[in-house]
Design an enzyme around this catalytic site. Structure first.
Site, mmCIF file in Angstrom:
data_model
loop_
_atom_site.group_PDB
_atom_site.id
_atom_site.type_symbol
_atom_site.label_atom_id
_atom_site.label_comp_id
_atom_site.label_asym_id
_atom_site.label_seq_id
_atom_site.Cartn_x
_atom_site.Cartn_y
_atom_site.Cartn_z
ATOM 1 C CG ASP B 141 -1.878 1.085 1.280
ATOM 2 O OD1 ASP B 141 -2.130 1.936 0.111
ATOM 3 O OD2 ASP B 141 -2.340 1.187 2.186
ATOM 4 C CD GLU B 175 -4.781 6.454 -0.898
ATOM 5 O OE1 GLU B 175 -5.965 5.920 -1.002
ATOM 6 O OE2 GLU B 175 -4.159 6.488 0.195
ATOM 7 C CG HIS B 273 -2.709 1.801 6.854
ATOM 8 N ND1 HIS B 273 -4.022 2.390 6.997
ATOM 9 C CD2 HIS B 273 -2.552 1.745 5.366
ATOM 10 C CE1 HIS B 273 -4.364 3.069 5.936
ATOM 11 N NE2 HIS B 273 -3.473 2.666 5.022
#
Lengths: 316, 316
Positions: B141, B175, B273
């Protein structure tokens, strides 16, 4: 999963096809090397992964040539060896092998059943194999397949469901080294094979489901496609013509339609037949999804008002 | 991947749906806790995995309540805490947070193009986002998404192909913390958005492809389904109505059909995350399959004789 006569070339997946196309270098390498006068044979491990783990697996000799020592080496070791040879270096290699051929010993398939409510003599077989190579733990090959089968039946029971037909969980023994459990099951249950309505094997790892492959004829295939469409939430909605499984393969002779569980296979040969095939390599959610998908297919097949059409089967 | 107004609930996958259904506990937990008189708010990390890694992510305050400290704790820590409280134990918890709100700083989207051979002013956008959370490396990510986009264009070039239209690779900035890069791209390219024929985002990890989701209207959807059918070898043959991506979302206002790359997501929230989102968690073959699938879709769309039908778009 063993490969005799390359049955996996019939599988639709790229990784299994790649394996099926290369594994004769391991299974027959010693024969060809001996014919060429070699004193030993090495093979680059059957994996797409670059690492230091050798991947073992079955190999055979031929009566007409010397039985020379044979071993698999890791992909990194093979690359290093090939590079040295390509540079024209003189390479000395010492081979120390501890493997032996032990005498046969008795072992057993392990079988349990959820008896059918209306047609208990009609049987849906689901299984994996209980044995594994002596490296690693056999977590994906084929601990995952055994857990898939057991957990699928547990899920059905936990829902309070009991299908019309019997679901029989079979943990086959000796898949990796002769498939004696598969042959033993066929022999021991010869009298009821006409009442086996389907056999499903999971022997391709515990990864996220992709669907199923089957040798079922057009009518049964269409029915299986309709059933699998219900399994979209478990990512298993696809049914393709293809391979069932090594342990259930003998049942095809009795006309039993075979189904292979088909998971994502990108990581399978990372661990297959190596010290990396351990519990930590199995993802709990991915394993659970497979069991859910198999449970769904099994339940519907075992509870159909009319049994799936059988295949022609061979004369016995 | 951030979740503003739960756009991911529109995604078809179970893991993203589960995340989308629970993440308000992180994003709005401090607001509700403060309203109830709390001095701080803790949230169980947004992951299906049981381990000791906390998973960070965006959260917000409301002007009408006190801005109390808020933190995510690992799933094991949350379970332990909940168990102690359930046993009626008196629990004292000390919270030491080092996070701060820094002033804005200039950053940039990174853009490159494979210019179209016949219609260079018509543009197909493909991208991921360049920023990541400060834990881990942002490998899935969204390093994977950036590599997907870049590698897809490299694959097309390596084949000696140059489609009729321009393929524009965009690594969007910011983002995770406001999508300023997405807004910036929209503003900077406002004059040519009518000539954007498609935008594709990869922001769901570098795992084995499952297909694509899109907000395209029925005609464009049918065309995309036909194109995706070519991608069966990369396991990406499915196109579903659904979410495109956070960074390309503004382009919908100009009627640009959006496509989201949809990989297997069973492992995504294991790493998302957290300190576990590192390069080692990305599987090279799975990443490569995604790039191949995206390359195939991009090339065909960019080379179509007639551009895909656009969506109505909002009045601007």
């Amino acid at each position: 999963m063993v490969l005799f006569d390359r049955p996996l070339e019939r599988a639709s997946s790229d990784c299994f096809s790649a394996y099926g196309g290369a594994v004769d270098q391991r299974s027959e390498g010693a024969i060809h090397a001996a014919r060429a006068g070699a004193v030993a044979a090495l093979v680059r491990s059957m994996t797409m992964r670059l690492d230091d783990f050798p991947h073992t697996g079955s190999m055979r000799y031929s009566p007409d040539v010397e039985r020379i020592p044979a071993a698999a080496i890791s992909t990194r070791a093979a690359d290093e060896l090939a590079a040295r040879l390509a540079r024209g270096e003189s390479v000395r290699l010492a081979l120390q092998l501890g493997c032996r051929w032990h005498p046969d010993a008795t072992s057993h398939n392990v079988i349990g059943e959820l008896r059918g409510s209306e047609l208990p003599d009609e049987i849906v077989v689901v299984g994996g194999h209980l044995d594994a190579w002596d490296v690693g733990q056999g977590a994906h090959d084929d601990g995952a397949g055994c857990v898939h089968a057991l957990e699928a039946v547990r899920l059905i029971r936990a829902r309070g469901l009991r299908p019309r037909r019997t679901i029989r969980v079979v943990f086959f023994m000796n898949e990796e080294n002769g498939t004696r459990g598969a042959a033993g099951y066929f022999d021991a249950h010869r009298g009821e094979l006409e009442r086996h309505v389907l056999a499903l094997e999971s022997d391709a790892g515990g990864f996220t489901p992709r669907g199923f492959s089957t040798d079922a004829g057009p009518e049964a295939l269409a029915a299986l496609e309709e059933i699998a469409a219900l399994l979209e939430p478990a990512s298993a909605a696809s049914v393709r013509p293809g391979w069932g499984g090594v342990d259930i393969a003998p049942l095809a002779r009795a006309g039993v339609p075979l189904v292979g569980f088909r998971p994502d296979d990108e990581r399978y040969f990372d661990v297959h037949h190596s010290d990396r095939d351990v519990l930590e390599a199995v993802h709990p959610r991915e394993l659970a999804l497979g069991a859910g998908a198999i449970a769904g297919l099994l339940y519907v097949v075992a509870d159909l008002p009319d049994a799936l059409p059988r295949n022609p089967g061979d004369a016995r």
